[in-house]
Design a protein around this motif. Structure first.
Motif, mmCIF file in Angstrom:
data_model
loop_
_atom_site.group_PDB
_atom_site.id
_atom_site.type_symbol
_atom_site.label_atom_id
_atom_site.label_comp_id
_atom_site.label_asym_id
_atom_site.label_seq_id
_atom_site.Cartn_x
_atom_site.Cartn_y
_atom_site.Cartn_z
ATOM 1 N N ARG A 281 0.838 -1.210 0.000
ATOM 2 C CA ARG A 281 0.000 0.000 0.000
ATOM 3 C C ARG A 281 0.866 1.250 0.000
ATOM 4 N NH1 ARG A 281 -3.898 -0.656 5.039
ATOM 5 N NH2 ARG A 281 -1.973 -1.397 5.972
ATOM 6 N N ALA A 282 1.937 1.237 0.810
ATOM 7 C CA ALA A 282 2.819 2.405 0.876
ATOM 8 C C ALA A 282 3.499 2.645 -0.461
ATOM 9 C CB ALA A 282 3.854 2.212 1.977
ATOM 10 N N ARG A 283 3.956 1.565 -1.112
ATOM 11 C CA ARG A 283 4.612 1.741 -2.404
ATOM 12 C C ARG A 283 3.625 2.240 -3.459
ATOM 13 N NH1 ARG A 283 7.721 -2.398 -0.081
ATOM 14 N NH2 ARG A 283 6.122 -3.971 -0.416
ATOM 15 N N ASN A 284 2.385 1.763 -3.380
ATOM 16 C CA ASN A 284 1.384 2.210 -4.346
ATOM 17 C C ASN A 284 0.993 3.675 -4.149
ATOM 18 O OD1 ASN A 284 1.030 -0.025 -6.033
ATOM 19 N ND2 ASN A 284 -0.394 -1.005 -4.628
ATOM 20 N N VAL A 285 0.945 4.139 -2.891
ATOM 21 C CA VAL A 285 0.560 5.539 -2.692
ATOM 22 C C VAL A 285 1.613 6.475 -3.269
ATOM 23 C CG1 VAL A 285 -0.919 5.114 -0.684
ATOM 24 C CG2 VAL A 285 1.473 5.753 -0.314
ATOM 25 N N LYS A 286 2.880 6.080 -3.193
ATOM 26 C CA LYS A 286 3.922 6.924 -3.801
ATOM 27 C C LYS A 286 3.797 6.923 -5.326
ATOM 28 C CE LYS A 286 8.865 7.835 -4.043
ATOM 29 N NZ LYS A 286 10.215 7.488 -3.558
ATOM 30 N N LYS A 287 3.536 5.745 -5.914
ATOM 31 C CA LYS A 287 3.324 5.684 -7.364
ATOM 32 C C LYS A 287 2.173 6.588 -7.781
ATOM 33 C CE LYS A 287 4.813 0.854 -7.931
ATOM 34 N NZ LYS A 287 4.320 -0.518 -8.252
ATOM 35 N N THR A 288 1.075 6.495 -7.034
ATOM 36 C CA THR A 288 -0.093 7.312 -7.346
ATOM 37 C C THR A 288 0.210 8.791 -7.182
ATOM 38 O OG1 THR A 288 -1.684 5.591 -6.793
ATOM 39 C CG2 THR A 288 -2.461 7.843 -6.633
ATOM 40 N N ALA A 289 0.924 9.143 -6.113
ATOM 41 C CA ALA A 289 1.271 10.545 -5.875
ATOM 42 C C ALA A 289 2.059 11.111 -7.047
ATOM 43 C CB ALA A 289 2.060 10.672 -4.582
ATOM 44 N N LYS A 290 3.013 10.339 -7.562
ATOM 45 C CA LYS A 290 3.808 10.802 -8.693
ATOM 46 C C LYS A 290 2.935 11.051 -9.924
ATOM 47 C CE LYS A 290 8.381 8.859 -7.670
ATOM 48 N NZ LYS A 290 9.426 7.928 -8.147
#
Length: 377
Positions: free
Chosen positions: A101-110
């Motif tokens: 989830r943490a890795r996905n939120v950074k991807k989404t933020a970018k």
């Protein structure tokens, strides 16, 4: 016979639509009076709604509160999230679990920063295209932050609707979830859709509860709920039993050299990817086998102590662990890296290196505390 079945299905469909259309008034009135005060509800900006919903997946509300507030303080904007170092992000997330989830939120933020100028899209379909955002999260963001009349159907909502309609369909089925989403989309109010969705979630979390006895006597839907009327509330919802988890046996080594302890970084794929851990091996090793292994690492053991057993449960597997503290002779400064391990001060681990709570039972032997426990009084 076929005509009779069609007539019966049509009558049932009309009755269900009538019930679902009748939910809004009592639900919204109840929610106005009983909604819990939660930090993400005080300011329903899209970024805050999104982060709260991601954190709340598989994690209790009470545990999420302090994580959310700390996260928002460290990363107040989606731009800050897009730019944070991976280890620093995982350290902030430490203890919440489900680190993908943490890795996905950074991807989404970018993506939001690069393609949408740092502003979340309001459209449900656009939200669904973002990494880690499924139908529930897209519905929550779109309805709560942008007041769009789209449903947000999670486990709580499925349970409530299953009982209200006395449905015996399997709520673990994706087709059943899709059907509930379609039914709610057609019947939910155009005004206050975010409050409607949150009210359904809140009823499921606090009244129509998943474990223990449902509190039907205080439920605002008790006069509409067919399961309550029929006396079958505790028979619903229907679920396919989960498959048994696989069990993996592991031996954990807390290797200490002076004031330092050995840790290593996990590989970039698979469970707990990219996090740090104590050296560990598959299977249960004897004391003699551990000492041999330590010698193979070019370390000189001074003493060894067997630790208590531990268990950690993941979604589909369990780790059953035994552990040892191994005190070794102090290393020269230039010999502090051994194969894939390196030695660090416990204070550095607390500050810099994200350790999953799977190893929490053994962190007390180096006097560190993980995740949310660091912030308890």
């Amino acid at each position: 016979m076929e005509i009779e079945d069609n007539v019966e299905a049509s009558v049932k469909d009309k009755e269900e639509k009538r019930i679902l259309k009748s939910l809004a008034e009592p639900l919204l009135a109840w929610y106005d009076a009983n909604a819990r005060i939660l930090p993400w509800r005080e300011n329903a900006a899209p970024y805050r709604v999104w982060m709260s919903e991601v954190m709340l997946q598989q994690t209790r509300v009470e545990a999420v509160k302090s994580y959310f507030e700390r996260f928002m303080k460290a990363l107040p904007t989606i731009q800050a999230l897009a730019e944070i170092d991976d280890d620093a992000l995982l350290k902030l997330w430490e203890g919440l679990g489900y680190y993908s989830r943490a890795r996905n939120v950074k991807k989404t933020a970018k993506i939001v920063v690069e393609q949408y100028g740092g502003e979340f899209p309001s459209n449900y379909d656009d939200l669904m295209e973002l990494p880690g955002i499924g139908s529930y999260t897209a519905g929550a963001i779109s309805s709560i932050a942008f007041a769009n009349p789209v449903p947000a159907v999670d486990g709580n909502v499925l349970r409530v609707i299953s009982r209200v309609l006395a449905s015996k369909e399997d709520i673990t089925s994706q087709s059943v979830k899709k059907k509930v989403e379609d039914e709610l989309r057609a019947t939910m109010p155009q005004l206050k859709p975010g409050a409607f969705n949150q009210a359904l979630m809140e009823i499921g979390a606090t009244v129509c509860v998943p474990n223990g006895m449902a509190k039907c006597e205080i439920c605002p839907l008790n006069q509409l709920c067919k399961a309550n009327i029929l006396g079958i509330v505790m028979d619903l919802p229907k679920k396919t039993p989960k498959k048994p988890r696989t069990i993996e046996e592991k031996t954990i080594l807390v290797i200490k050299s002076g004031d330092k302890v050995a840790i290593r970084k996990r590989c970039s794929k698979g469970i707990l990817a990219g996090l740090y851990e104590f050296p560990n091996m598959e299977g249960y090793l004897s004391e003699k086998e551990v000492l041999y292994l330590v010698k193979q690492m070019s370390l000189s053991a001074i003493r060894i102590l067997k630790l208590e057993d531990s268990k950690h449960i993941f979604t589909h597997k369990e780790w059953h662990m035994i552990g040892y503290v191994v005190k070794v002779e102090e290393l020269e400064q230039n010999n502090s890296i051994l194969k894939d391990c390196f030695f660090v001060e416990p204070a550095e681990i607390e500050e810099r290196y994200p350790i999953p709570t799977a190893f929490q039972r053994y962190t007390k032997y180096i006097n560190i505390i993980l995740g949310n426990d660091k912030f308890k009084d």
